[in-house]
Scaffold this motif. Sequence first.
Motif, mmCIF file in Angstrom:
data_model
loop_
_atom_site.group_PDB
_atom_site.id
_atom_site.type_symbol
_atom_site.label_atom_id
_atom_site.label_comp_id
_atom_site.label_asym_id
_atom_site.label_seq_id
_atom_site.Cartn_x
_atom_site.Cartn_y
_atom_site.Cartn_z
ATOM 1 N N ARG A 89 -1.516 30.167 -19.805
ATOM 2 C CA ARG A 89 -1.675 30.829 -18.963
ATOM 3 C C ARG A 89 -2.837 30.702 -18.034
ATOM 4 O O ARG A 89 -2.977 30.362 -16.850
ATOM 5 C CB ARG A 89 -1.299 31.776 -18.683
ATOM 6 C CG ARG A 89 -0.456 32.197 -16.958
ATOM 7 C CD ARG A 89 -0.346 33.640 -17.130
ATOM 8 N NE ARG A 89 -1.636 34.615 -17.158
ATOM 9 C CZ ARG A 89 -2.261 34.754 -16.145
ATOM 10 N NH1 ARG A 89 -2.903 34.734 -15.076
ATOM 11 N NH2 ARG A 89 -3.118 36.065 -16.609
ATOM 12 N N GLN A 90 -3.749 30.217 -18.575
ATOM 13 C CA GLN A 90 -5.628 30.406 -18.532
ATOM 14 C C GLN A 90 -5.567 28.989 -19.069
ATOM 15 O O GLN A 90 -6.894 28.479 -18.844
ATOM 16 C CB GLN A 90 -6.184 31.653 -19.315
ATOM 17 C CG GLN A 90 -5.929 33.201 -18.928
ATOM 18 C CD GLN A 90 -6.334 33.347 -17.258
ATOM 19 O OE1 GLN A 90 -7.656 32.825 -17.085
ATOM 20 N NE2 GLN A 90 -5.266 33.635 -16.796
ATOM 21 N N ARG A 91 -5.279 28.309 -18.571
ATOM 22 C CA ARG A 91 -5.965 26.548 -19.496
ATOM 23 C C ARG A 91 -5.895 26.273 -17.986
ATOM 24 O O ARG A 91 -6.989 25.097 -18.670
ATOM 25 C CB ARG A 91 -4.683 25.787 -20.259
ATOM 26 C CG ARG A 91 -5.210 24.058 -20.110
ATOM 27 C CD ARG A 91 -5.587 24.750 -21.671
ATOM 28 N NE ARG A 91 -5.842 23.481 -22.235
ATOM 29 C CZ ARG A 91 -6.710 22.570 -23.130
ATOM 30 N NH1 ARG A 91 -7.358 23.861 -23.723
ATOM 31 N NH2 ARG A 91 -7.208 22.231 -23.182
ATOM 32 N N LEU A 92 -6.108 25.809 -17.280
ATOM 33 C CA LEU A 92 -6.498 25.166 -16.236
ATOM 34 C C LEU A 92 -8.226 25.887 -15.771
ATOM 35 O O LEU A 92 -9.201 25.072 -16.126
ATOM 36 C CB LEU A 92 -6.431 25.011 -14.824
ATOM 37 C CG LEU A 92 -4.738 23.947 -14.991
ATOM 38 C CD1 LEU A 92 -3.958 24.098 -13.602
ATOM 39 C CD2 LEU A 92 -5.221 22.267 -15.216
ATOM 40 N N PRO A 93 -8.509 27.402 -15.340
ATOM 41 C CA PRO A 93 -9.146 27.882 -15.429
ATOM 42 C C PRO A 93 -10.294 28.193 -16.821
ATOM 43 O O PRO A 93 -11.634 27.559 -16.531
ATOM 44 C CB PRO A 93 -9.581 29.355 -15.524
ATOM 45 C CG PRO A 93 -7.448 29.170 -14.373
ATOM 46 C CD PRO A 93 -6.990 28.314 -15.638
ATOM 47 N N TYR A 94 -9.829 27.994 -17.650
ATOM 48 C CA TYR A 94 -10.048 27.822 -18.811
ATOM 49 C C TYR A 94 -11.042 26.289 -18.972
ATOM 50 O O TYR A 94 -11.789 25.875 -19.449
ATOM 51 C CB TYR A 94 -9.755 27.059 -20.181
ATOM 52 C CG TYR A 94 -10.076 26.840 -21.624
ATOM 53 C CD1 TYR A 94 -11.317 27.290 -21.930
ATOM 54 C CD2 TYR A 94 -9.789 25.894 -22.962
ATOM 55 C CE1 TYR A 94 -11.424 27.341 -23.556
ATOM 56 C CE2 TYR A 94 -10.276 25.515 -23.561
ATOM 57 C CZ TYR A 94 -11.422 25.614 -24.054
ATOM 58 O OH TYR A 94 -12.488 25.693 -24.703
ATOM 59 N N LEU A 95 -10.286 25.188 -18.054
ATOM 60 C CA LEU A 95 -10.847 23.570 -18.608
ATOM 61 C C LEU A 95 -12.056 23.444 -17.065
ATOM 62 O O LEU A 95 -12.737 22.969 -17.358
ATOM 63 C CB LEU A 95 -9.848 22.735 -18.080
ATOM 64 C CG LEU A 95 -8.866 22.236 -18.948
ATOM 65 C CD1 LEU A 95 -7.408 21.270 -18.539
ATOM 66 C CD2 LEU A 95 -9.436 21.859 -20.009
ATOM 67 N N THR A 96 -12.131 24.561 -16.555
ATOM 68 C CA THR A 96 -13.327 24.515 -14.999
ATOM 69 C C THR A 96 -14.479 24.555 -15.569
ATOM 70 O O THR A 96 -15.051 25.289 -16.127
ATOM 71 C CB THR A 96 -12.828 25.523 -14.203
ATOM 72 O OG1 THR A 96 -12.633 26.950 -14.805
ATOM 73 C CG2 THR A 96 -12.188 25.550 -13.365
ATOM 74 N N SER A 130 -17.295 34.734 -12.749
ATOM 75 C CA SER A 130 -15.634 32.926 -13.007
ATOM 76 C C SER A 130 -16.707 32.262 -12.045
ATOM 77 O O SER A 130 -17.497 31.063 -12.191
ATOM 78 C CB SER A 130 -14.766 33.543 -12.844
ATOM 79 O OG SER A 130 -14.440 34.145 -11.782
ATOM 80 N N LEU A 131 -16.167 31.911 -10.797
ATOM 81 C CA LEU A 131 -16.262 30.540 -9.741
ATOM 82 C C LEU A 131 -17.824 30.431 -9.650
ATOM 83 O O LEU A 131 -18.999 29.955 -9.417
ATOM 84 C CB LEU A 131 -15.727 31.416 -8.474
ATOM 85 C CG LEU A 131 -14.910 31.773 -9.119
ATOM 86 C CD1 LEU A 131 -13.847 31.351 -7.200
ATOM 87 C CD2 LEU A 131 -14.431 29.864 -9.001
ATOM 88 N N GLY A 132 -18.705 31.558 -9.880
ATOM 89 C CA GLY A 132 -19.584 31.899 -9.656
ATOM 90 C C GLY A 132 -20.743 31.356 -10.108
ATOM 91 O O GLY A 132 -21.712 30.197 -9.564
ATOM 92 N N TYR A 133 -20.262 30.396 -11.110
ATOM 93 C CA TYR A 133 -20.711 28.863 -12.313
ATOM 94 C C TYR A 133 -20.882 28.500 -11.748
ATOM 95 O O TYR A 133 -21.466 26.978 -11.991
ATOM 96 C CB TYR A 133 -20.237 29.230 -13.524
ATOM 97 C CG TYR A 133 -20.427 29.929 -15.269
ATOM 98 C CD1 TYR A 133 -21.853 30.453 -15.113
ATOM 99 C CD2 TYR A 133 -19.208 31.518 -15.143
ATOM 100 C CE1 TYR A 133 -22.105 31.611 -16.223
ATOM 101 C CE2 TYR A 133 -20.020 32.081 -15.919
ATOM 102 C CZ TYR A 133 -21.006 32.922 -15.860
ATOM 103 O OH TYR A 133 -21.509 33.161 -17.014
ATOM 104 N N GLN A 155 -13.812 34.484 -25.400
ATOM 105 C CA GLN A 155 -12.505 35.284 -25.560
ATOM 106 C C GLN A 155 -11.540 35.194 -24.897
ATOM 107 O O GLN A 155 -10.859 35.394 -25.060
ATOM 108 C CB GLN A 155 -13.386 36.057 -23.884
ATOM 109 C CG GLN A 155 -14.663 37.106 -23.991
ATOM 110 C CD GLN A 155 -15.441 37.794 -22.434
ATOM 111 O OE1 GLN A 155 -14.800 37.712 -21.413
ATOM 112 N NE2 GLN A 155 -16.378 37.847 -22.437
ATOM 113 N N TYR A 156 -11.787 33.104 -24.448
ATOM 114 C CA TYR A 156 -10.340 32.834 -23.560
ATOM 115 C C TYR A 156 -9.721 32.982 -25.710
ATOM 116 O O TYR A 156 -8.718 32.754 -25.338
ATOM 117 C CB TYR A 156 -11.005 31.529 -23.166
ATOM 118 C CG TYR A 156 -9.582 30.943 -23.160
ATOM 119 C CD1 TYR A 156 -8.479 30.810 -22.327
ATOM 120 C CD2 TYR A 156 -9.624 29.738 -24.463
ATOM 121 C CE1 TYR A 156 -7.704 29.590 -22.574
ATOM 122 C CE2 TYR A 156 -8.534 28.806 -24.258
ATOM 123 C CZ TYR A 156 -7.555 29.270 -23.150
ATOM 124 O OH TYR A 156 -6.563 27.761 -22.646
#
Length: 189
Positions: free
Chosen positions: A146-153, A28-31, A135-136
């Motif tokens: 719930r995952q919307r902000l991580p999805y925007l990244t 995830s963050l590694g991108y 997957q999202y």
Amino acid sequence: MSLRHAILTLLETEPASGYDIVRHFKESLGYFWNAKHQQVYQELRRLSDEGWLHCAEQAQSDKPDKKVYSISPSGRAELRRWLGQPAAPNKINDALLVKLFAGALAEPDDLRAEMARHRTTHQATLASLLDIQRQYLALDAAEQARQRLPYLTLRRGILGEQAWLAWADEVDAELAARADQSSEKPVGK
């Protein structure tokens, strides 16, 4: 951003071992934030020493005990403090751009080969990001919310890779034209 805040961000979601954190970085963050295995473990030790993490040992039957880290109240307070601070604009150091800037001195075929190597990497990254997006999109509506902000990244990463590949098409066209021009010049002139 610092590695410590990236780790606190990951641990805000759920407790994890150092191994799990390294894996989360890759997935995830590694991108958009890179850390080496050793750096993560060193930072976990420092965060624990500063009281920003709790560490519990979990027995494993076939391996040494596993350390599982969770964010402490003071770690959560630091994360909130950091989240309230302005983020510096991203600066890039890109050796490929320097090579292209000096491209008049290089052989067009060398630059074309370099671009091809980078294109392969960006295409693979885009494919991985699009898989995560699938997957999202397969999640139910509540989990998507719930995952919307991580999805925007994730979307930022997808758009960035697509833009890089479109830019690479422009560069490739220019390099091909330069190669054609150099092949048309008479020898010795």
